[in-house]
Design a protein around this motif. Structure first.
Motif, PDB file in Angstrom:
ATOM      1  N   UNK A 118       0.839  -1.202   0.000  1.00 11.44           N
ATOM      2  CA  UNK A 118       0.000   0.000   0.000  1.00 11.44           C
ATOM      3  C   UNK A 118       0.872   1.250   0.000  1.00 11.44           C
ATOM      4  N   UNK A 119       1.905   1.274   0.817  1.00  7.24           N
ATOM      5  CA  UNK A 119       2.787   2.445   0.886  1.00  7.24           C
ATOM      6  C   UNK A 119       3.517   2.654  -0.433  1.00  7.24           C
ATOM      7  N   UNK A 120       4.074   1.605  -0.996  1.00  8.82           N
ATOM      8  CA  UNK A 120       4.794   1.732  -2.267  1.00  8.82           C
ATOM      9  C   UNK A 120       3.838   2.144  -3.384  1.00  8.82           C
ATOM     10  N   UNK A 121       2.649   1.574  -3.416  1.00 11.08           N
ATOM     11  CA  UNK A 121       1.660   1.944  -4.420  1.00 11.08           C
ATOM     12  C   UNK A 121       1.256   3.405  -4.306  1.00 11.08           C
ATOM     13  N   UNK A 122       1.111   3.894  -3.093  1.00  4.97           N
ATOM     14  CA  UNK A 122       0.766   5.299  -2.881  1.00  4.97           C
ATOM     15  C   UNK A 122       1.880   6.208  -3.382  1.00  4.97           C
ATOM     16  N   UNK A 123       3.117   5.871  -3.066  1.00  2.00           N
ATOM     17  CA  UNK A 123       4.258   6.692  -3.488  1.00  2.00           C
ATOM     18  C   UNK A 123       4.360   6.713  -5.016  1.00  2.00           C
ATOM     19  N   UNK A 124       4.204   5.571  -5.651  1.00  2.17           N
ATOM     20  CA  UNK A 124       4.254   5.519  -7.112  1.00  2.17           C
ATOM     21  C   UNK A 124       3.102   6.336  -7.709  1.00  2.17           C
ATOM     22  N   UNK A 125       1.930   6.242  -7.119  1.00  2.00           N
ATOM     23  CA  UNK A 125       0.777   7.012  -7.602  1.00  2.00           C
ATOM     24  C   UNK A 125       0.996   8.511  -7.488  1.00  2.00           C
ATOM     25  N   UNK A 126       1.601   8.959  -6.408  1.00  2.00           N
ATOM     26  CA  UNK A 126       1.872  10.385  -6.223  1.00  2.00           C
ATOM     27  C   UNK A 126       2.856  10.881  -7.276  1.00  2.00           C
ATOM     28  N   UNK A 127       3.922  10.144  -7.506  1.00  2.00           N
ATOM     29  CA  UNK A 127       4.898  10.566  -8.512  1.00  2.00           C
ATOM     30  C   UNK A 127       4.290  10.569  -9.914  1.00  2.00           C
ATOM     31  N   UNK A 128       3.470   9.577 -10.215  1.00  2.00           N
ATOM     32  CA  UNK A 128       2.822   9.521 -11.525  1.00  2.00           C
ATOM     33  C   UNK A 128       1.881  10.707 -11.713  1.00  2.00           C
ATOM     34  N   UNK A 129       1.094  11.017 -10.690  1.00  2.00           N
ATOM     35  CA  UNK A 129       0.164  12.138 -10.774  1.00  2.00           C
ATOM     36  C   UNK A 129       0.903  13.466 -10.926  1.00  2.00           C
ATOM     37  N   UNK A 130       1.976  13.644 -10.201  1.00  2.00           N
ATOM     38  CA  UNK A 130       2.771  14.873 -10.337  1.00  2.00           C
ATOM     39  C   UNK A 130       3.330  15.010 -11.750  1.00  2.00           C
ATOM     40  N   UNK A 131       3.805  13.915 -12.307  1.00  2.00           N
ATOM     41  CA  UNK A 131       4.353  13.969 -13.667  1.00  2.00           C
ATOM     42  C   UNK A 131       3.267  14.318 -14.675  1.00  2.00           C
ATOM     43  N   UNK A 132       2.078  13.750 -14.506  1.00  2.00           N
ATOM     44  CA  UNK A 132       0.980  14.071 -15.405  1.00  2.00           C
ATOM     45  C   UNK A 132       0.575  15.539 -15.287  1.00  2.00           C
ATOM     46  N   UNK A 133       0.579  16.078 -14.073  1.00  2.00           N
ATOM     47  CA  UNK A 133       0.204  17.485 -13.882  1.00  2.00           C
ATOM     48  C   UNK A 133       1.215  18.417 -14.541  1.00  2.00           C
ATOM     49  N   UNK A 134       2.493  18.079 -14.478  1.00  2.00           N
ATOM     50  CA  UNK A 134       3.484  18.931 -15.127  1.00  2.00           C
ATOM     51  C   UNK A 134       3.352  18.852 -16.643  1.00  2.00           C
ATOM     52  N   UNK A 135       2.949  17.701 -17.162  1.00  2.00           N
ATOM     53  CA  UNK A 135       2.710  17.587 -18.602  1.00  2.00           C
ATOM     54  C   UNK A 135       1.526  18.451 -19.026  1.00  2.00           C
ATOM     55  N   UNK A 136       0.510  18.523 -18.191  1.00  2.00           N
ATOM     56  CA  UNK A 136      -0.682  19.301 -18.515  1.00  2.00           C
ATOM     57  C   UNK A 136      -0.395  20.801 -18.557  1.00  2.00           C
ATOM     58  N   UNK A 137       0.613  21.249 -17.851  1.00  2.00           N
ATOM     59  CA  UNK A 137       0.940  22.671 -17.861  1.00  2.00           C
ATOM     60  C   UNK A 137       1.325  23.134 -19.249  1.00  2.00           C
ATOM     61  N   UNK A 138       2.010  22.302 -19.998  1.00  2.00           N
ATOM     62  CA  UNK A 138       2.474  22.699 -21.317  1.00  2.00           C
ATOM     63  C   UNK A 138       1.579  22.183 -22.435  1.00  2.00           C
TER      64      UNK A 138
END
Length: 89
Positions: free
Chosen positions: A15-35
């Motif tokens: 659960x902890x590892x899945x949460x951490x991976x999900x947070x990093x994935x979401x952050x990367x997607x948000x930075x892609x959406x900026x441009x």
């Protein structure tokens, strides 16, 4: 005894590892959406919103301000609603 402890520890670690991976994935997607305004508009349509170009530009600016750590609105929600008569004191 170990037959109970190992599955519980494995579940917690997963659960902890899945949460951490999900947070990093979401952050990367948000930075892609900026441009990429098309990606932002696609996400908005999936959520049931139809955004025009001005709204997309405003959302991109808000995301850039949030990621850079800058405070575009230091007063928070109080300043946002100051012109709305419903929120006046």
């Amino acid at each position: 005894m170990w037959s109970y402890i190992i599955p519980i520890v494995t579940l917690i670690v997963g659960i902890v590892v899945g949460f951490i991976i999900g947070v990093f994935y979401l952050r990367r997607q948000m930075t892609k959406m900026q441009s990429n305004p098309e990606m932002l508009q696609k996400m908005a349509k999936q959520m049931g919103y139809n955004m025009n170009n001005q709204q997309i530009a405003k959302a991109q600016q808000m995301m850039k301000n949030q990621n850079s750590g800058g405070k575009a609105n230091p007063g928070g929600a109080q300043n946002q609603n100051r012109n709305n008569p419903k929120f006046r004191r």
